[in-house]
Design a protein around this motif. Sequence first.
Motif, PDB file in Angstrom:
ATOM      1  N   GLY A  34      30.867  46.007  42.297  1.00  0.00           N
ATOM      2  CA  GLY A  34      32.053  46.367  41.526  1.00  0.00           C
ATOM      3  C   GLY A  34      32.757  45.163  40.951  1.00  0.00           C
ATOM      4  O   GLY A  34      32.743  44.071  41.531  1.00  0.00           O
ATOM      5  N   GLY A  35      33.369  45.360  39.790  1.00  0.00           N
ATOM      6  CA  GLY A  35      34.142  44.303  39.172  1.00  0.00           C
ATOM      7  C   GLY A  35      34.737  44.777  37.868  1.00  0.00           C
ATOM      8  O   GLY A  35      34.424  45.868  37.374  1.00  0.00           O
ATOM      9  N   ALA A  36      35.625  43.971  37.304  1.00  0.00           N
ATOM     10  CA  ALA A  36      36.214  44.254  35.996  1.00  0.00           C
ATOM     11  C   ALA A  36      35.958  43.042  35.113  1.00  0.00           C
ATOM     12  O   ALA A  36      36.097  41.897  35.555  1.00  0.00           O
ATOM     13  N   PHE A  37      35.588  43.310  33.855  1.00  0.00           N
ATOM     14  CA  PHE A  37      35.196  42.249  32.931  1.00  0.00           C
ATOM     15  C   PHE A  37      35.913  42.411  31.599  1.00  0.00           C
ATOM     16  O   PHE A  37      36.272  43.529  31.208  1.00  0.00           O
ATOM     17  N   ARG A  38      36.097  41.309  30.904  1.00  0.00           N
ATOM     18  CA  ARG A  38      36.616  41.394  29.539  1.00  0.00           C
ATOM     19  C   ARG A  38      35.685  42.283  28.721  1.00  0.00           C
ATOM     20  O   ARG A  38      34.464  42.169  28.797  1.00  0.00           O
ATOM     21  N   ALA A  39      36.259  43.174  27.952  1.00  0.00           N
ATOM     22  CA  ALA A  39      35.463  44.187  27.260  1.00  0.00           C
ATOM     23  C   ALA A  39      34.381  43.576  26.383  1.00  0.00           C
ATOM     24  O   ALA A  39      33.262  44.089  26.301  1.00  0.00           O
ATOM     25  N   GLU A  40      34.681  42.450  25.724  1.00  0.00           N
ATOM     26  CA  GLU A  40      33.725  41.883  24.778  1.00  0.00           C
ATOM     27  C   GLU A  40      32.494  41.279  25.454  1.00  0.00           C
ATOM     28  O   GLU A  40      31.479  41.033  24.791  1.00  0.00           O
ATOM     29  N   VAL A  41      32.577  41.016  26.771  1.00  0.00           N
ATOM     30  CA  VAL A  41      31.422  40.437  27.469  1.00  0.00           C
ATOM     31  C   VAL A  41      30.874  41.376  28.531  1.00  0.00           C
ATOM     32  O   VAL A  41      29.965  41.009  29.277  1.00  0.00           O
ATOM     33  N   ALA A  42      31.413  42.603  28.613  1.00  0.00           N
ATOM     34  CA  ALA A  42      31.044  43.504  29.701  1.00  0.00           C
ATOM     35  C   ALA A  42      29.559  43.842  29.705  1.00  0.00           C
ATOM     36  O   ALA A  42      28.932  43.915  30.771  1.00  0.00           O
ATOM     37  N   ALA A  43      28.976  44.086  28.543  1.00  0.00           N
ATOM     38  CA  ALA A  43      27.546  44.421  28.490  1.00  0.00           C
ATOM     39  C   ALA A  43      26.701  43.273  29.039  1.00  0.00           C
ATOM     40  O   ALA A  43      25.772  43.487  29.821  1.00  0.00           O
ATOM     41  N   GLN A  44      27.026  42.037  28.622  1.00  0.00           N
ATOM     42  CA  GLN A  44      26.319  40.878  29.150  1.00  0.00           C
ATOM     43  C   GLN A  44      26.525  40.752  30.654  1.00  0.00           C
ATOM     44  O   GLN A  44      25.602  40.402  31.404  1.00  0.00           O
ATOM     45  N   ALA A  45      27.747  41.041  31.108  1.00  0.00           N
ATOM     46  CA  ALA A  45      28.058  40.917  32.532  1.00  0.00           C
ATOM     47  C   ALA A  45      27.264  41.913  33.368  1.00  0.00           C
ATOM     48  O   ALA A  45      26.749  41.568  34.447  1.00  0.00           O
ATOM     49  N   PRO A  76      39.710  53.966  24.822  1.00  0.00           N
ATOM     50  CA  PRO A  76      39.716  53.237  23.542  1.00  0.00           C
ATOM     51  C   PRO A  76      40.610  52.007  23.518  1.00  0.00           C
ATOM     52  O   PRO A  76      40.290  51.020  22.856  1.00  0.00           O
ATOM     53  N   ASP A  77      41.731  52.042  24.234  1.00  0.00           N
ATOM     54  CA  ASP A  77      42.693  50.945  24.145  1.00  0.00           C
ATOM     55  C   ASP A  77      42.536  49.914  25.261  1.00  0.00           C
ATOM     56  O   ASP A  77      43.332  48.964  25.333  1.00  0.00           O
ATOM     57  N   ALA A  78      41.541  50.098  26.119  1.00  0.00           N
ATOM     58  CA  ALA A  78      41.383  49.176  27.251  1.00  0.00           C
ATOM     59  C   ALA A  78      40.882  47.820  26.785  1.00  0.00           C
ATOM     60  O   ALA A  78      40.019  47.720  25.913  1.00  0.00           O
ATOM     61  N   VAL A  79      41.427  46.760  27.365  1.00  0.00           N
ATOM     62  CA  VAL A  79      40.980  45.405  27.026  1.00  0.00           C
ATOM     63  C   VAL A  79      39.970  44.884  28.038  1.00  0.00           C
ATOM     64  O   VAL A  79      39.423  43.796  27.864  1.00  0.00           O
ATOM     65  N   GLN A  80      39.752  45.654  29.105  1.00  0.00           N
ATOM     66  CA  GLN A  80      38.741  45.283  30.075  1.00  0.00           C
ATOM     67  C   GLN A  80      37.873  46.487  30.386  1.00  0.00           C
ATOM     68  O   GLN A  80      38.259  47.630  30.132  1.00  0.00           O
ATOM     69  N   ALA A  81      36.699  46.218  30.905  1.00  0.00           N
ATOM     70  CA  ALA A  81      35.790  47.276  31.318  1.00  0.00           C
ATOM     71  C   ALA A  81      35.667  47.235  32.834  1.00  0.00           C
ATOM     72  O   ALA A  81      35.348  46.193  33.414  1.00  0.00           O
ATOM     73  N   ASP A  82      35.962  48.359  33.472  1.00  0.00           N
ATOM     74  CA  ASP A  82      35.782  48.483  34.920  1.00  0.00           C
ATOM     75  C   ASP A  82      34.375  48.987  35.180  1.00  0.00           C
ATOM     76  O   ASP A  82      33.950  50.001  34.601  1.00  0.00           O
ATOM     77  N   VAL A  83      33.662  48.296  36.050  1.00  0.00           N
ATOM     78  CA  VAL A  83      32.238  48.553  36.248  1.00  0.00           C
ATOM     79  C   VAL A  83      31.960  48.868  37.712  1.00  0.00           C
ATOM     80  O   VAL A  83      32.455  48.187  38.624  1.00  0.00           O
ATOM     81  N   ARG A  84      31.151  49.901  37.930  1.00  0.00           N
ATOM     82  CA  ARG A  84      30.617  50.197  39.252  1.00  0.00           C
ATOM     83  C   ARG A  84      29.108  50.405  39.111  1.00  0.00           C
ATOM     84  O   ARG A  84      28.653  51.237  38.321  1.00  0.00           O
ATOM     85  N   ILE A  85      28.360  49.643  39.870  1.00  0.00           N
ATOM     86  CA  ILE A  85      26.899  49.746  39.900  1.00  0.00           C
ATOM     87  C   ILE A  85      26.533  50.174  41.311  1.00  0.00           C
ATOM     88  O   ILE A  85      26.948  49.527  42.275  1.00  0.00           O
ATOM     89  N   GLN A  86      25.762  51.248  41.444  1.00  0.00           N
ATOM     90  CA  GLN A  86      25.615  51.845  42.770  1.00  0.00           C
ATOM     91  C   GLN A  86      24.237  52.449  42.966  1.00  0.00           C
ATOM     92  O   GLN A  86      23.554  52.825  42.013  1.00  0.00           O
ATOM     93  N   THR A  87      23.840  52.564  44.238  1.00  0.00           N
ATOM     94  CA  THR A  87      22.616  53.265  44.588  1.00  0.00           C
ATOM     95  C   THR A  87      22.724  53.812  46.008  1.00  0.00           C
ATOM     96  O   THR A  87      23.565  53.369  46.800  1.00  0.00           O
ATOM     97  N   ARG A  88      21.876  54.776  46.314  1.00  0.00           N
ATOM     98  CA  ARG A  88      21.821  55.350  47.661  1.00  0.00           C
ATOM     99  C   ARG A  88      20.866  54.542  48.526  1.00  0.00           C
ATOM    100  O   ARG A  88      19.834  54.057  48.056  1.00  0.00           O
ATOM    101  N   VAL A  89      21.195  54.433  49.824  1.00  0.00           N
ATOM    102  CA  VAL A  89      20.343  53.733  50.781  1.00  0.00           C
ATOM    103  C   VAL A  89      20.376  54.489  52.106  1.00  0.00           C
ATOM    104  O   VAL A  89      21.265  55.308  52.341  1.00  0.00           O
ATOM    105  N   PRO A  90      19.415  54.217  53.004  1.00  0.00           N
ATOM    106  CA  PRO A  90      19.540  54.749  54.366  1.00  0.00           C
ATOM    107  C   PRO A  90      20.780  54.158  55.031  1.00  0.00           C
ATOM    108  O   PRO A  90      21.296  53.112  54.602  1.00  0.00           O
ATOM    109  N   GLY A  91      21.257  54.802  56.085  1.00  0.00           N
ATOM    110  CA  GLY A  91      22.505  54.381  56.704  1.00  0.00           C
ATOM    111  C   GLY A  91      22.349  53.655  58.029  1.00  0.00           C
ATOM    112  O   GLY A  91      21.371  52.949  58.263  1.00  0.00           O
TER     113      GLY A  91
END
Length: 416
Positions: free
Chosen positions: A287-298, A218-233
């Motif tokens: 991966g990245g961290a974004f300002r909370a107010e723009v995180a959805a757009q990011a 609730p008190d975070a001013v940034q959003a930490d984001v991880r977007i991920q998927t599985r792939v062959p190795g």
Amino acid sequence: MPGQQVVTVELGLDVPLTAEDPTQLGVASLVLTSSDEGTREHPGAELAEAIESIGASYDGACGLTSSNVSIEVPRRHLDQALDLLAEIITSADLADADVLRQMAQARAQLAQAAQNGPSLAGLAVSREVWPLGDRASRPTGGTATTLDAITPDDVRTFRDATWLPAGGVMVLAGDGVDQVDLGAFSQWTGARAGEAGKVRWDQLRNDGPTRVLLVDRPDAVQADVRIQTRVPGRQDPRWAALKVACGVLGGTFGSRLNTVLREQKGWSYGVSAMARALRDGGLVTVGGAFRAEVAAQAVRTALDLVDPASARLEEAEVRDARNHAVGVAPLQYDTAGAVASQVTTLEMAGLTGAWVDQLMADTAAVTADRANRAWHELLPTSAWRVGIAGPAATLGPALEEAGFMVEVISPSELLG
């Protein structure tokens, strides 16, 4: 490695986290963290004193698909270091007091993770990428509930059943290691009963909106984001091309993700995309961290940028990413420790150290066509899953408005 007077001995153990009982997640890590607290020959602090007296250091890690321990030491003390490593592997005390102290440390680490945005985002996306209940979807060191269920006897039982030579590999790297006597390990025998489950890497699919698991801070001013998927190795012939494609998308400062989200939008200090191989299969993570107010757009913009339907990877981009990958590779192998770690990883995956040279040759030959083909085949839009740690009250509605299907979870639910 002539001239490398600090020698590394790395021991890969066929002890994946999937070997743990589902009710005792974290027991593998407790074996490891308690292993250098004393042996029958060097009880208690005597072991630490013996390691320190020869200028050595002992370390290890538990991974999703295997575990490892290692010792680094000046070459002149290698024989003593091997004796101590054999002691730790075969006769660590795992005394009640030591195990209980490590349990307390593990709980403290969970408390720290509950306050750490990047850790929470990583755990959240893991729960989305892997089936619910799969070991890969849970914290490496266990949860509050499973740690409470473990006793020191359980830790010793797990060690006796799994810390065995069968299926493992020992790698020595440094000057003159071909003349080393390994007799200290001659009495170490045995094989684990049964086989631990393999990690699945089959491609994720989803016909509906992209799922987001949002961990409420609730008190975070940034959003930490991880977007991920599985792939062959590594074993897949498209691996080099996939690595290059990830380099174009997010592997360098001038990559597409960084250029748009950092330089043009100013939403982040930096965004990356990387492909990481597991023992079987692999993962691609944005991966990245974004300002909370723009995180959805990011997040929406990031997914648009990694969508194969967006602009084709151009020859110049592929050339730059390819040259960067080949150019920086030698920097990863400038110490005996780095070489030992890489060779251990490869051997545990059924490959040899020669694979690195093969990969570099294949990477140097990647064309724009090959990179685009790997991108299209292995990173479809439907494959991505998203984990975010940030303020749910504002982020949740914004994400839903951006077209995502959102589930909100608390840190305690994720770690408990």
